[in-house]
Motif scaffolding. Sequence first.
Motif, PDB file in Angstrom:
ATOM      1  N   GLU A 231       0.863  -1.081  -0.059  1.00 14.65           N
ATOM      2  CA  GLU A 231      -0.032   0.018   0.023  1.00 14.65           C
ATOM      3  C   GLU A 231       0.674   1.268  -0.046  1.00 14.65           C
ATOM      4  O   GLU A 231       2.027   1.124   0.457  1.00 14.65           O
ATOM      5  N   PRO A 232       0.348   2.260  -0.432  1.00 14.66           N
ATOM      6  CA  PRO A 232       1.101   3.352  -0.552  1.00 14.66           C
ATOM      7  C   PRO A 232       1.751   4.068   0.837  1.00 14.66           C
ATOM      8  O   PRO A 232       2.944   4.547   0.831  1.00 14.66           O
ATOM      9  N   ALA A 233       1.127   3.832   1.877  1.00 11.52           N
ATOM     10  CA  ALA A 233       1.633   4.241   3.238  1.00 11.52           C
ATOM     11  C   ALA A 233       2.928   3.455   3.395  1.00 11.52           C
ATOM     12  O   ALA A 233       4.115   3.936   3.918  1.00 11.52           O
ATOM     13  N   MET A 234       3.107   2.214   3.121  1.00  6.05           N
ATOM     14  CA  MET A 234       4.366   1.380   2.986  1.00  6.05           C
ATOM     15  C   MET A 234       5.463   2.169   2.196  1.00  6.05           C
ATOM     16  O   MET A 234       6.590   2.430   2.623  1.00  6.05           O
ATOM     17  N   VAL A 235       5.032   2.661   1.032  1.00  8.85           N
ATOM     18  CA  VAL A 235       5.814   3.297   0.080  1.00  8.85           C
ATOM     19  C   VAL A 235       6.640   4.354   0.624  1.00  8.85           C
ATOM     20  O   VAL A 235       7.790   4.722   0.654  1.00  8.85           O
ATOM     21  N   ASP A 236       5.758   5.330   1.350  1.00  9.21           N
ATOM     22  CA  ASP A 236       6.258   6.630   2.095  1.00  9.21           C
ATOM     23  C   ASP A 236       7.092   6.008   3.401  1.00  9.21           C
ATOM     24  O   ASP A 236       8.285   6.692   3.516  1.00  9.21           O
TER      25      ASP A 236
ATOM     26  N   THR B  48       7.023  -5.400  -5.374  1.00 13.98           N
ATOM     27  CA  THR B  48       5.741  -5.816  -4.799  1.00 13.98           C
ATOM     28  C   THR B  48       5.486  -7.189  -5.314  1.00 13.98           C
ATOM     29  O   THR B  48       5.973  -7.750  -6.213  1.00 13.98           O
ATOM     30  N   PRO B  49       4.455  -8.220  -4.775  1.00 10.08           N
ATOM     31  CA  PRO B  49       4.367  -9.333  -5.211  1.00 10.08           C
ATOM     32  C   PRO B  49       2.762  -9.149  -6.343  1.00 10.08           C
ATOM     33  O   PRO B  49       2.517 -10.302  -6.615  1.00 10.08           O
ATOM     34  N   ASN B  50       2.403  -8.094  -6.291  1.00 10.75           N
ATOM     35  CA  ASN B  50       1.037  -7.787  -7.030  1.00 10.75           C
ATOM     36  C   ASN B  50       1.180  -6.458  -7.948  1.00 10.75           C
ATOM     37  O   ASN B  50       2.070  -5.941  -7.672  1.00 10.75           O
ATOM     38  N   VAL B  51      -0.030  -6.219  -8.462  1.00  6.37           N
ATOM     39  CA  VAL B  51      -0.013  -4.920  -9.229  1.00  6.37           C
ATOM     40  C   VAL B  51      -1.020  -4.088  -8.480  1.00  6.37           C
ATOM     41  O   VAL B  51      -2.205  -4.406  -8.648  1.00  6.37           O
ATOM     42  N   ASN B  52      -0.314  -3.017  -7.762  1.00  2.75           N
ATOM     43  CA  ASN B  52      -1.145  -1.992  -7.414  1.00  2.75           C
ATOM     44  C   ASN B  52      -0.846  -0.582  -7.714  1.00  2.75           C
ATOM     45  O   ASN B  52       0.158  -0.009  -7.387  1.00  2.75           O
ATOM     46  N   PRO B  53      -1.576  -0.045  -8.754  1.00  2.20           N
ATOM     47  CA  PRO B  53      -1.200   1.061  -9.565  1.00  2.20           C
ATOM     48  C   PRO B  53      -0.855   2.281  -8.610  1.00  2.20           C
ATOM     49  O   PRO B  53      -0.201   3.105  -8.752  1.00  2.20           O
ATOM     50  N   ALA B  54      -1.677   2.335  -7.333  1.00  2.00           N
ATOM     51  CA  ALA B  54      -1.321   3.345  -6.340  1.00  2.00           C
ATOM     52  C   ALA B  54      -0.116   3.245  -5.785  1.00  2.00           C
ATOM     53  O   ALA B  54       0.677   4.409  -5.592  1.00  2.00           O
ATOM     54  N   VAL B  55       0.486   2.013  -5.600  1.00  2.00           N
ATOM     55  CA  VAL B  55       1.891   1.751  -5.015  1.00  2.00           C
ATOM     56  C   VAL B  55       3.042   2.012  -6.113  1.00  2.00           C
ATOM     57  O   VAL B  55       3.965   2.926  -5.927  1.00  2.00           O
ATOM     58  N   ILE B  56       2.529   1.827  -7.258  1.00  2.23           N
ATOM     59  CA  ILE B  56       3.646   1.826  -8.345  1.00  2.23           C
ATOM     60  C   ILE B  56       3.879   3.362  -8.432  1.00  2.23           C
ATOM     61  O   ILE B  56       4.828   4.084  -8.602  1.00  2.23           O
TER      62      ILE B  56
END
Length: 207
Positions: free
Chosen positions: A74-79, A91-99
Amino acid sequence: MTIDDILSDGAPPVVAILRGVTPDTVVGIGEALVAAGIRLIEVPLNSPDPIEGIRRLVDAMGDRALCGAGTVLEPAMVDAVAGVGGKLLVTPNVNPAVISRGVELGMEPMPGFATPTEAFTAVAAGAKRLKLFPATGFGIGYLKAIREVLPTGVKAWAVGGTGAANIGEWLAAGCEGIGVGGALYKAGDDAATVGARAKALVEAWRA
């Protein structure tokens, strides 16, 4: 520093996946990896106190390695990862918000995909490198077929069942590189053990 910088320096195209590593052991293991030649290091976020581990690793490695996180969901983890200097974003999946958040922060996203739809969703979000996962479950023929439709400049990496025994096969199939987890590090392994495996992996790549 980017993945391109690391690879252009002649480092092997290998991401070391240190799932389960602790903050107290991560620096020693990182040093062993770099000594063997591996300069891309991932600490999955389901490891013990992963943000602290990434912080220590980034501080210790400096420009010798590109470090960051795996299992970013999730984006909070990116931050959080960016906040301690992590650049690699797996990432193990495709989450456009994370990318897209990773791209915005100048990180290096490597989202995991399984289908052409997921691959193109990741590319649309800004990913330049994609992780076929689990790679051995799909096989080299599947990877070759996916590569035929990927946009020019988008690189594929194989993760899952990859290691010294098959790095040559995946590279020959058109992968830019591989990620290696259990064949390189298992929770509790010491730096000497990881270093020996890393040297064998680098030798297999050179061969």
